[in-house]
Motif scaffolding. Structure first.
Motif, PDB file in Angstrom:
ATOM      1  N   ALA A  39      20.518  -3.995 119.503  1.00  0.00           N
ATOM      2  CA  ALA A  39      21.402  -2.996 117.926  1.00  0.00           C
ATOM      3  C   ALA A  39      20.634  -3.141 116.424  1.00  0.00           C
ATOM      4  CB  ALA A  39      22.743  -2.940 118.098  1.00  0.00           C
ATOM      5  N   VAL A  40      20.783  -4.704 116.345  1.00  0.00           N
ATOM      6  CA  VAL A  40      20.256  -4.750 115.109  1.00  0.00           C
ATOM      7  C   VAL A  40      18.666  -4.694 114.932  1.00  0.00           C
ATOM      8  CG1 VAL A  40      19.628  -6.805 113.386  1.00  0.00           C
ATOM      9  CG2 VAL A  40      22.147  -6.308 114.124  1.00  0.00           C
ATOM     10  N   ALA A  41      18.426  -5.439 116.328  1.00  0.00           N
ATOM     11  CA  ALA A  41      16.355  -4.907 116.333  1.00  0.00           C
ATOM     12  C   ALA A  41      16.087  -3.222 116.283  1.00  0.00           C
ATOM     13  CB  ALA A  41      15.938  -5.218 117.115  1.00  0.00           C
ATOM     14  N   ALA A  42      16.848  -2.270 116.794  1.00  0.00           N
ATOM     15  CA  ALA A  42      16.660  -0.945 116.593  1.00  0.00           C
ATOM     16  C   ALA A  42      16.950  -0.010 115.021  1.00  0.00           C
ATOM     17  CB  ALA A  42      18.021  -0.592 117.063  1.00  0.00           C
ATOM     18  N   GLU A  43      18.143  -0.557 114.271  1.00  0.00           N
ATOM     19  CA  GLU A  43      18.352  -1.087 113.209  1.00  0.00           C
ATOM     20  C   GLU A  43      16.776  -1.377 112.001  1.00  0.00           C
ATOM     21  OE1 GLU A  43      20.943   1.329 111.463  1.00  0.00           O
ATOM     22  OE2 GLU A  43      21.815   1.288 113.173  1.00  0.00           O
ATOM     23  N   LEU A  44      16.439  -2.637 112.445  1.00  0.00           N
ATOM     24  CA  LEU A  44      15.611  -3.347 111.597  1.00  0.00           C
ATOM     25  C   LEU A  44      14.044  -2.456 111.845  1.00  0.00           C
ATOM     26  CD1 LEU A  44      16.187  -7.074 112.385  1.00  0.00           C
ATOM     27  CD2 LEU A  44      15.873  -5.385 109.784  1.00  0.00           C
ATOM     28  N   GLY A  45      13.870  -1.943 113.464  1.00  0.00           N
ATOM     29  CA  GLY A  45      12.995  -0.787 113.328  1.00  0.00           C
ATOM     30  C   GLY A  45      12.123   0.426 112.709  1.00  0.00           C
ATOM     31  N   ALA A  46      14.028   1.367 112.437  1.00  0.00           N
ATOM     32  CA  ALA A  46      14.143   2.192 111.401  1.00  0.00           C
ATOM     33  C   ALA A  46      13.636   2.466 110.213  1.00  0.00           C
ATOM     34  CB  ALA A  46      15.681   2.518 112.645  1.00  0.00           C
ATOM     35  N   ARG A  47      13.782   1.215 109.691  1.00  0.00           N
ATOM     36  CA  ARG A  47      13.730   0.566 108.060  1.00  0.00           C
ATOM     37  C   ARG A  47      12.270  -0.157 107.721  1.00  0.00           C
ATOM     38  NH1 ARG A  47      18.177   1.226 110.137  1.00  0.00           N
ATOM     39  NH2 ARG A  47      19.970   1.533 108.876  1.00  0.00           N
ATOM     40  N   GLY A  48      11.724  -0.372 108.751  1.00  0.00           N
ATOM     41  CA  GLY A  48      10.151  -0.419 108.952  1.00  0.00           C
ATOM     42  C   GLY A  48      10.029  -1.979 107.995  1.00  0.00           C
ATOM     43  N   ALA A  49      10.964  -2.836 108.543  1.00  0.00           N
ATOM     44  CA  ALA A  49      11.520  -4.387 108.961  1.00  0.00           C
ATOM     45  C   ALA A  49      10.796  -5.086 109.448  1.00  0.00           C
ATOM     46  CB  ALA A  49      12.303  -5.149 109.003  1.00  0.00           C
ATOM     47  N   THR A  50       9.778  -5.972 109.567  1.00  0.00           N
ATOM     48  CA  THR A  50       9.473  -6.955 110.312  1.00  0.00           C
ATOM     49  C   THR A  50      10.027  -7.997 110.620  1.00  0.00           C
ATOM     50  OG1 THR A  50       6.941  -6.576 109.658  1.00  0.00           O
ATOM     51  CG2 THR A  50       7.406  -8.959 111.096  1.00  0.00           C
ATOM     52  N   LEU A  51      10.238  -8.471 112.558  1.00  0.00           N
ATOM     53  CA  LEU A  51      11.264  -8.976 113.376  1.00  0.00           C
ATOM     54  C   LEU A  51      10.456 -10.393 114.372  1.00  0.00           C
ATOM     55  CD1 LEU A  51      13.925  -9.592 114.031  1.00  0.00           C
ATOM     56  CD2 LEU A  51      13.022  -7.627 116.082  1.00  0.00           C
ATOM     57  N   LEU A  52      11.023 -11.683 114.176  1.00  0.00           N
ATOM     58  CA  LEU A  52      11.182 -12.414 114.920  1.00  0.00           C
ATOM     59  C   LEU A  52      12.314 -12.418 115.489  1.00  0.00           C
ATOM     60  CD1 LEU A  52       9.187 -14.886 116.146  1.00  0.00           C
ATOM     61  CD2 LEU A  52       9.362 -16.253 113.935  1.00  0.00           C
ATOM     62  N   ALA A  53      12.319 -12.597 116.929  1.00  0.00           N
ATOM     63  CA  ALA A  53      13.708 -13.075 116.937  1.00  0.00           C
ATOM     64  C   ALA A  53      13.380 -14.449 118.438  1.00  0.00           C
ATOM     65  CB  ALA A  53      14.435 -11.572 117.926  1.00  0.00           C
ATOM     66  N   THR A  54      14.683 -15.077 117.738  1.00  0.00           N
ATOM     67  CA  THR A  54      14.175 -16.910 117.904  1.00  0.00           C
ATOM     68  C   THR A  54      16.507 -17.219 118.994  1.00  0.00           C
ATOM     69  OG1 THR A  54      15.901 -17.663 116.173  1.00  0.00           O
ATOM     70  CG2 THR A  54      13.222 -16.880 116.176  1.00  0.00           C
ATOM     71  N   TYR A  55      15.453 -17.361 119.414  1.00  0.00           N
ATOM     72  CA  TYR A  55      17.530 -18.089 120.320  1.00  0.00           C
ATOM     73  C   TYR A  55      17.545 -19.323 119.898  1.00  0.00           C
ATOM     74  CZ  TYR A  55      18.857 -19.229 125.044  1.00  0.00           C
ATOM     75  OH  TYR A  55      20.369 -19.445 126.420  1.00  0.00           O
ATOM     76  N   GLY A  56      19.285 -19.327 119.761  1.00  0.00           N
ATOM     77  CA  GLY A  56      19.930 -19.743 119.446  1.00  0.00           C
ATOM     78  C   GLY A  56      20.794 -20.423 120.754  1.00  0.00           C
ATOM     79  N   SER A  57      20.948 -22.045 121.502  1.00  0.00           N
ATOM     80  CA  SER A  57      21.525 -22.381 122.058  1.00  0.00           C
ATOM     81  C   SER A  57      21.904 -23.172 122.312  1.00  0.00           C
ATOM     82  CB  SER A  57      21.471 -22.193 123.471  1.00  0.00           C
ATOM     83  OG  SER A  57      21.447 -22.773 124.632  1.00  0.00           O
ATOM     84  N   ASP A  58      23.777 -23.235 121.725  1.00  0.00           N
ATOM     85  CA  ASP A  58      24.185 -24.676 122.022  1.00  0.00           C
ATOM     86  C   ASP A  58      23.882 -25.808 123.049  1.00  0.00           C
ATOM     87  OD1 ASP A  58      24.937 -24.428 119.340  1.00  0.00           O
ATOM     88  OD2 ASP A  58      27.258 -23.821 119.874  1.00  0.00           O
TER      89      ASP A  58
END
Length: 364
Positions: A39-58
């Motif tokens: 859902a956040v990725a869709a919001e960021l894409g709609a606003r024209g931001a550049t996204l790098l998603a990283t994996y955070g695992s304990d």
């Protein structure tokens, strides 16, 4: 997808992080936060931001820390990533809230110290942390998954502008104040706040606020004298800490104990010199948070509580050019301000029995 997930994402991107077209956004996604990340990725894409998603695992971190042998090198690649970023979003929600419980405390402290420069670079971005409701978090809170989801969205999806206006009243009191006195069962603590600036933490970087949900006013004490008991249990680095008691002299912890988790508390205090001093006094004011859940992001904002953080002070609270308490940690410990409690600023009672002087039922 639950419509509340989309509303959560929209609030995070628009109100909290204030993402603009062209912003470089790093988004850390915990194992259980996939739906919110979509859902956040869709919001960021709609606003024209550049996204790098990283994996955070304990669990990934546990495996690394238990296998590593030797001194930790500075996290240069991570620091470079944050140096380039405009916005950092942390979407919490793991599989196991105690995944790192069997990692030695000294290992976790050494790892935190090695990452201090990277952490400072992250704090220099417009960063916001939030949590997606997961079954592990519901279990830690002692709630059904359905009830926990309702709880999370009641805390997150609020009228933040209205709450900001209410919290502004406490900010004014703290900004003008010099001394805070906390009185409660097991607590008689005096804090020096003279010359500091309180933050109206209304869940937006515009307010120097970096948590969603938020709902607190916080400042950075310059000194502390007396004792305090923290009666809200929390999990610290995978270990349970309950009924911690600290004694302060000349601003530093000189004695401590805990009914449970004394070793975890000792490891925290042993991190570095700054870990024995306070970096934050925070007052919870979010009435959508009605009970402890063993997730500090929520518990420290609960109305009728005060929290004190061991370790690093936030620059937003400090006078220009002044360096506050420095540490590799910033760990919040929470106490209820319920019946019999008082929060006093310069001799004037601002809160009694969990109610502020501007609230109905306040008995001055």
């Amino acid at each position: 997808m639950d419509d509340r997930i989309r509303a959560h994402a929209e609030t995070l991107v628009d109100w909290s992080a204030r993402v603009e077209p062209g912003d470089e956004v790093v988004m850390r996604v915990a194992e259980g936060a996939h739906d919110l990340a979509v859902a956040v990725a869709a919001e960021l894409g709609a606003r024209g931001a550049t996204l790098l998603a990283t994996y955070g695992s304990d669990e990934v971190q546990r495996a690394y820390l238990r296998a590593y042998d030797g001194d930790f090198a500075p996290a240069e690649a991570e620091r470079a990533l944050y140096d380039r970023a405009d916005v950092y979003l942390s979407l919490g929600g793991g599989r196991n809230t105690t995944a790192t419980a069997d990692v030695p405390g000294e290992t976790q402290s050494a790892y935190a110290r090695a990452r201090e420069d990277a952490r400072e670079a992250r704090f220099a971005t417009d960063w916001v942390s939030t949590v997606h409701p997961t079954r592990s978090l519901a279990q830690a809170a002692g709630m059904s998954y359905e009830a926990y989801r309702d709880f999370v969205y009641d805390a997150v999806l609020r009228d933040w502008e209205a709450l900001a206006a209410e919290m502004g009243q406490l900010k004014e009191v703290l900004d003008d104040g010099r001394e805070v006195h906390l009185v409660n069962e097991g607590t008689d603590l005096t804090l020096d706040i003279g010359g500091r600036t309180a933050v109206n933490s209304a869940a937006s970087v515009t307010y120097d606020s970096h948590n969603l949900p938020s709902g607190e006013v916080f400042t950075a004490p310059a000194g502390a004298e007396g004792e305090v008991t923290f009666d809200v249990p929390i999990t610290v680095k995978g270990r349970r800490l309950r009924d911690a008691h600290l004694v302060f002299e000349d601003g530093s912890v000189v004695d401590f104990a805990a009914v449970e988790g004394g070793d975890a508390l000792a490891d925290l205090l042993d991190t570095d010199e700054g870990a024995t001093r306070l970096g934050e006094l925070g007052v919870g004011m979010n009435r959508g948070i009605t009970r402890p859940t063993d997730t500090v992001l929520f518990d420290e904002k609960m109305a009728g509580t005060v929290h004190l953080a061991l370790g690093r002070a936030y620059d937003a609270c400090l006078p220009a050019g002044e360096s506050g308490n420095e540490s590799a940690i910033h760990t919040d410990l929470i106490t209820r301000m319920d019946e019999g409690s008082r929060l006093v600023v310069d001799g004037e009672t601002i809160q009694r029995d969990g109610l502020f002087r501007w609230e109905d039922g306040f008995a001055g």
